[in-house]
Design a protein around this motif. Structure first.
Motif, mmCIF file in Angstrom:
data_model
loop_
_atom_site.group_PDB
_atom_site.id
_atom_site.type_symbol
_atom_site.label_atom_id
_atom_site.label_comp_id
_atom_site.label_asym_id
_atom_site.label_seq_id
_atom_site.Cartn_x
_atom_site.Cartn_y
_atom_site.Cartn_z
ATOM 1 N N THR A 501 -12.978 -17.517 -8.641
ATOM 2 C CA THR A 501 -11.687 -17.118 -8.092
ATOM 3 C C THR A 501 -10.587 -17.873 -8.825
ATOM 4 O O THR A 501 -10.843 -18.752 -9.644
ATOM 5 C CB THR A 501 -11.597 -17.421 -6.580
ATOM 6 N N ASN A 502 -9.332 -17.542 -8.486
ATOM 7 C CA ASN A 502 -8.205 -18.235 -9.100
ATOM 8 C C ASN A 502 -8.176 -19.704 -8.718
ATOM 9 O O ASN A 502 -7.569 -20.521 -9.408
ATOM 10 C CB ASN A 502 -6.901 -17.557 -8.675
ATOM 11 N N ALA A 503 -8.815 -20.039 -7.569
ATOM 12 C CA ALA A 503 -8.792 -21.416 -7.086
ATOM 13 C C ALA A 503 -9.961 -22.242 -7.587
ATOM 14 O O ALA A 503 -10.076 -23.417 -7.245
ATOM 15 C CB ALA A 503 -8.775 -21.420 -5.559
ATOM 16 N N SER A 504 -10.840 -21.645 -8.387
ATOM 17 C CA SER A 504 -12.030 -22.369 -8.825
ATOM 18 C C SER A 504 -11.680 -23.609 -9.633
ATOM 19 O O SER A 504 -12.427 -24.596 -9.620
ATOM 20 C CB SER A 504 -12.938 -21.442 -9.641
ATOM 21 N N SER A 505 -10.556 -23.604 -10.347
ATOM 22 C CA SER A 505 -10.167 -24.764 -11.140
ATOM 23 C C SER A 505 -9.764 -25.942 -10.274
ATOM 24 O O SER A 505 -9.662 -27.064 -10.769
ATOM 25 C CB SER A 505 -9.011 -24.395 -12.074
ATOM 26 N N GLN A 506 -9.530 -25.720 -8.986
ATOM 27 C CA GLN A 506 -9.129 -26.791 -8.083
ATOM 28 C C GLN A 506 -10.319 -27.455 -7.405
ATOM 29 O O GLN A 506 -10.141 -28.330 -6.576
ATOM 30 C CB GLN A 506 -8.175 -26.230 -7.022
ATOM 31 N N VAL A 507 -11.538 -27.053 -7.773
ATOM 32 C CA VAL A 507 -12.750 -27.574 -7.129
ATOM 33 C C VAL A 507 -13.464 -28.522 -8.075
ATOM 34 O O VAL A 507 -13.622 -28.227 -9.268
ATOM 35 C CB VAL A 507 -13.688 -26.411 -6.736
ATOM 36 N N HIS A 508 -13.892 -29.655 -7.525
ATOM 37 C CA HIS A 508 -14.718 -30.594 -8.283
ATOM 38 C C HIS A 508 -15.966 -30.903 -7.466
ATOM 39 O O HIS A 508 -15.876 -31.170 -6.262
ATOM 40 C CB HIS A 508 -13.958 -31.888 -8.576
ATOM 41 N N ILE A 509 -17.139 -30.862 -8.099
ATOM 42 C CA ILE A 509 -18.411 -31.023 -7.396
ATOM 43 C C ILE A 509 -19.185 -32.169 -8.021
ATOM 44 O O ILE A 509 -19.274 -32.266 -9.248
ATOM 45 C CB ILE A 509 -19.252 -29.727 -7.460
ATOM 46 N N GLN A 510 -19.729 -33.032 -7.181
ATOM 47 C CA GLN A 510 -20.645 -34.073 -7.623
ATOM 48 C C GLN A 510 -22.051 -33.677 -7.185
ATOM 49 O O GLN A 510 -22.340 -33.607 -5.995
ATOM 50 C CB GLN A 510 -20.262 -35.424 -7.011
ATOM 51 N N GLY A 511 -22.948 -33.413 -8.114
ATOM 52 C CA GLY A 511 -24.281 -32.934 -7.800
ATOM 53 C C GLY A 511 -24.391 -31.446 -8.059
ATOM 54 O O GLY A 511 -23.449 -30.793 -8.508
ATOM 55 N N GLU A 512 -25.552 -30.916 -7.767
ATOM 56 C CA GLU A 512 -25.802 -29.486 -7.980
ATOM 57 C C GLU A 512 -25.646 -28.734 -6.662
ATOM 58 O O GLU A 512 -26.373 -28.983 -5.711
ATOM 59 C CB GLU A 512 -27.218 -29.264 -8.528
ATOM 60 N N LEU A 513 -24.679 -27.839 -6.613
ATOM 61 C CA LEU A 513 -24.407 -27.058 -5.417
ATOM 62 C C LEU A 513 -25.280 -25.808 -5.428
ATOM 63 O O LEU A 513 -25.158 -24.966 -6.322
ATOM 64 C CB LEU A 513 -22.927 -26.671 -5.357
ATOM 65 N N VAL A 514 -26.165 -25.701 -4.451
ATOM 66 C CA VAL A 514 -27.095 -24.577 -4.375
ATOM 67 C C VAL A 514 -26.672 -23.684 -3.218
ATOM 68 O O VAL A 514 -26.573 -24.131 -2.078
ATOM 69 C CB VAL A 514 -28.538 -25.066 -4.158
ATOM 70 N N GLU A 515 -26.418 -22.419 -3.539
ATOM 71 C CA GLU A 515 -25.990 -21.496 -2.484
ATOM 72 C C GLU A 515 -27.120 -21.252 -1.497
ATOM 73 O O GLU A 515 -28.281 -21.057 -1.874
ATOM 74 C CB GLU A 515 -25.532 -20.170 -3.085
ATOM 75 N N SER A 516 -26.783 -21.255 -0.222
ATOM 76 C CA SER A 516 -27.768 -21.051 0.835
ATOM 77 C C SER A 516 -27.036 -20.663 2.108
ATOM 78 O O SER A 516 -25.895 -21.060 2.334
ATOM 79 C CB SER A 516 -28.576 -22.332 1.076
ATOM 80 N N ASN A 517 -27.697 -19.869 2.925
ATOM 81 C CA ASN A 517 -27.127 -19.504 4.221
ATOM 82 C C ASN A 517 -27.799 -20.264 5.358
ATOM 83 O O ASN A 517 -27.778 -19.833 6.502
ATOM 84 C CB ASN A 517 -27.229 -17.993 4.460
ATOM 85 N N CYS A 518 -28.409 -21.416 5.036
ATOM 86 C CA CYS A 518 -29.131 -22.160 6.064
ATOM 87 C C CYS A 518 -28.202 -22.738 7.114
ATOM 88 O O CYS A 518 -28.651 -23.127 8.198
ATOM 89 C CB CYS A 518 -29.966 -23.274 5.428
ATOM 90 N N GLY A 519 -26.903 -22.829 6.827
ATOM 91 C CA GLY A 519 -25.967 -23.327 7.819
ATOM 92 C C GLY A 519 -25.280 -22.237 8.597
ATOM 93 O O GLY A 519 -24.433 -22.508 9.451
ATOM 94 N N ALA A 520 -25.630 -20.979 8.318
ATOM 95 C CA ALA A 520 -24.982 -19.849 8.992
ATOM 96 C C ALA A 520 -25.504 -19.712 10.402
ATOM 97 O O ALA A 520 -26.668 -19.965 10.687
ATOM 98 C CB ALA A 520 -25.226 -18.561 8.212
ATOM 99 N N SER A 521 -24.621 -19.304 11.279
ATOM 100 C CA SER A 521 -25.030 -19.073 12.654
ATOM 101 C C SER A 521 -25.947 -17.870 12.713
ATOM 102 O O SER A 521 -25.735 -16.870 12.014
ATOM 103 C CB SER A 521 -23.796 -18.820 13.531
#
Length: 629
Positions: A501-521
């Motif tokens: 997205t246009n806002a992706s440049s404003q994000v900084h991540i430490q570690g490997e971010l793995v997409e998951s829906n394990c926190g979804a209700s």
């Protein structure tokens, strides 16, 4: 000017801040336009805040925003503050032919009418709106003569014809795109002296007729509106089509024509409600789509949670202003409302926040979310040592941060939990999972402005400067678990990290971010009604065709299927073994005269064979085995 307390909701579930007698984009009432409000400092009579009743009224006439589906009135939580709202009926008036319209939903769809009678003069006018870049509006053919109007490109409309002197084409070029899904008017004329074409208020294009030659337009085929001759047809809406003073009834013909629908009301009017979680319905001519860009959700209907798994020590930071953007550039941008998409600059502040997310974890304590600032102000959502949720605000004016502790529920139980926090001024509303919302209030001495927000952290706080000691303790070793659909006002940090997205440049991540829906209700499916349930029994005493024990759930059914498959496999293997054994020991016509060894001590010849033939012994031993199928 400022943040409105009151608004109304119209088509496509959009908020509007203008009122009767005013217009779109103008945050005023009629008195503000006419400059005769009760208090000249304001643009509505009701803003005067007098003890006497004041009234603002007028007609809402911008058709694209109607009808009114909801009116929200705020600023009523003070003694003596009251409001009365009335919404009148929707009235439609005007020339019906002016709105006689048809929607062309496929490029091969068209309407046909009788041959256009325009031998010596033709006067054609209509309105169109589209998001396609080209397409034929209408066409009528003769042996060699023809007349045609088309959208040649996103910025060009063409009027072409041939009366026997060779093709003539007039093109109007627009400086702005014409496929902007807004209404545009086309007016084409042709007579024995000249031909002309005009689009909207653009300059009229004129072409003189030759002094000698043919002048009569001789047509024989039917008039095709929308497409013709295998050419790419028009995708969009056409209305008020008049040819030589006669309005063609597009709606009636569209009712019996495949690929064409009467009217131009759009799909969002009927189906916009399916764009959930704040998604915006976007019209398309073969349906609609949901714009989820300003939500924390994804998918065709904005209902798919966007979440990720956080390992221990991992964190995500979302900066509220883009890298390299100076304060001077951002001084006019504000995030005073959750409806504002822009991000705050260091010298601006918030007077309200809307935060929602879901999470699951088994480890406590930890930091779920933290919003820092260029001042000591902060907001934090924590899980304390006992697994209880804590909301912590520090907006200044108090010695210690204001804490909201939820002591009676363990949130570190590995189950998904939903958190919704809304603050407006001093008032805070907190909702956990599906429990009723609970209201809290900041201390009277507390400031109500969140000054100069800087960044949002997930999982861990890595910030320069002084950090609250308790949060610093919760920061080690960090959050381990799942976070999903995180949204702070209109910021979706996880989605910005996982989707380009246009806002992706404003994000900084430490570690490997793995997409998951394990926190979804978990999705809760309501029970099927008796009217639509094919297995519903009208009487409790009704008997099933089979009165044995019913299989209670899908697990038992699956076990039965697996057991059946295993039995079939075992049976197949046994049959194969029997076939192989019979093949190995069958005689092929050779007669053996060798006498079995040990026949002297054997009681019989059969016994001698059994004692001395190892193959026979193995066969007997194999036959003694028992098999359970």
């Amino acid at each position: 000017e400022g943040n409105p307390y009151t608004w109304w909701v119209g088509k496509a579930n959009e908020k509007h801040y203008y009122w009767g007698g005013s217009g779109p984009g103008i945050q005023k009432c009629a008195c503000g336009i006419e400059r005769n409000c009760t208090d000249p400092k304001y643009y509505c009579n009701c803003d005067a805040d007098y003890k006497q009743w004041r009234k603002d009224s007028g007609m809402l006439s911008y058709k694209e925003h109607l009808p009114v589906s909801q009116v929200v009135v705020g600023d009523l939580d003070r003694p003596g503050s009251e409001a009365k709202v009335s919404v009148g009926p929707v009235r439609c008036q005007g020339d019906r032919n002016y709105w006689n319209a048809a929607s062309f939903v496929t490029s091969s769809s068209y309407l046909h009418f009788s041959t256009f009678q325009g031998e010596t003069s033709a006067d054609i006018s209509f309105y169109f709106k589209t998001s396609a870049s080209d397409g034929v509006f209408l066409e009528n053919l003769g042996n060699t003569d023809f007349i045609k109007l088309e959208l040649k490109s996103a910025t060009e409309v063409s009027f072409s014809f041939d009366v026997g002197n060779g093709p003539v084409e007039i093109v109007v070029r627009s400086p702005n795109p014409l496929n902007d899904d807004q209404w545009h008017r086309v007016n084409a004329e042709r007579n024995v002296k000249q031909a002309s074409l005009q689009v909207d208020q653009l300059p009229l294009e004129v072409r003189k007729a030759p002094t000698e030659g043919h002048t009569r337009l001789e047509l024989y085929s039917q008039l095709y509106v929308g497409a013709a001759g295998g050419q790419r047809g028009f995708l969009g809406c056409i209305r008020s089509l008049r040819m030589n003073g006669v309005t063609l009834d597009l709606e009636e013909r569209a009712k019996v024509t495949p690929g064409v629908k009467p009217g131009c009301s759009g799909h969002c009017t009927s189906y916009g409600m399916y764009c959930a979680n704040g998604g915006k319905c976007v019209e398309k001519y073969n349906g609609y789509s949901c714009d989820c860009s300003k939500t924390a959700y994804d998918g065709p209907f904005c209902i798919k949670d966007v979440g990720a798994f956080f390992e221990e020590g991992m964190w995500l930071r979302y900066n509220f202003h883009s890298p390299g953007t100076s304060v001077k550039d951002l001084v006019s941008r504000t995030l005073l409302s959750s409806a504002d998409a822009e991000i705050t600059a260091p010298d601006l502040s918030l007077n309200k926040e809307e935060l929602s997310f879901s999470f699951s974890t088994t480890k406590a304590p930890c930091v779920l979310l933290y919003v820092s600032s260029y001042t000591p102000d902060f907001m934090a959502v924590l899980v304390n040592h006992t697994g209880n949720l804590q909301i912590r605000y520090n907006l200044g004016g108090t010695k210690e941060p204001y804490n909201i502790d939820i002591d009676h529920r363990n949130m570190a139980n590995g189950q998904p939990h939903t958190v919704n926090v809304t603050r407006k001024g001093r008032d805070i509303v907190l909702q956990l999972d599906h429990y009723p919302p609970t209201s809290y209030s900041l201390p009277a001495t507390s400031d109500i402005q969140f000054n100069a927000p800087k960044a949002l952290f997930l999982g861990k706080v890595i910030e320069i400067g002084k950090i609250d000691p308790d949060i610093y303790k919760y920061n080690t070793p960090g959050f381990t678990g799942c976070l999903s659909r995180v949204q702070f006002n209109q910021i979706a940090p996880l989605k910005a990290a996982l989707r380009p997205t246009n806002a992706s440049s404003q994000v900084h991540i430490q570690g490997e971010l793995v997409e998951s829906n394990c926190g979804a209700s978990p999705l809760t499916i309501p029970p099927m009604s008796a009217a639509t349930d094919p297995w519903h029994l009208d009487s409790a005493s009704a008997d099933f065709p089979y009165n044995g024990q019913a299989i209670g759930d899908g697990v038992n059914r699956n076990s039965a299927i697996i057991g059946g498959v295993i039995a079939v496999v075992i049976f197949t293997i046994l049959c194969t073994l029997v076939f192989l054994i019979r093949y190995m020991f069958r005689h092929k016509g050779t007669y053996h005269t060798n006498e079995a060894k040990g026949a002297e001590s054997a009681e019989s010849a059969d016994a001698a064979i059994m004692n001395n033939d190892p193959n026979f012994t193995e066969t007997i031993d194999e036959s003694k085995k028992e098999w359970l199928i």
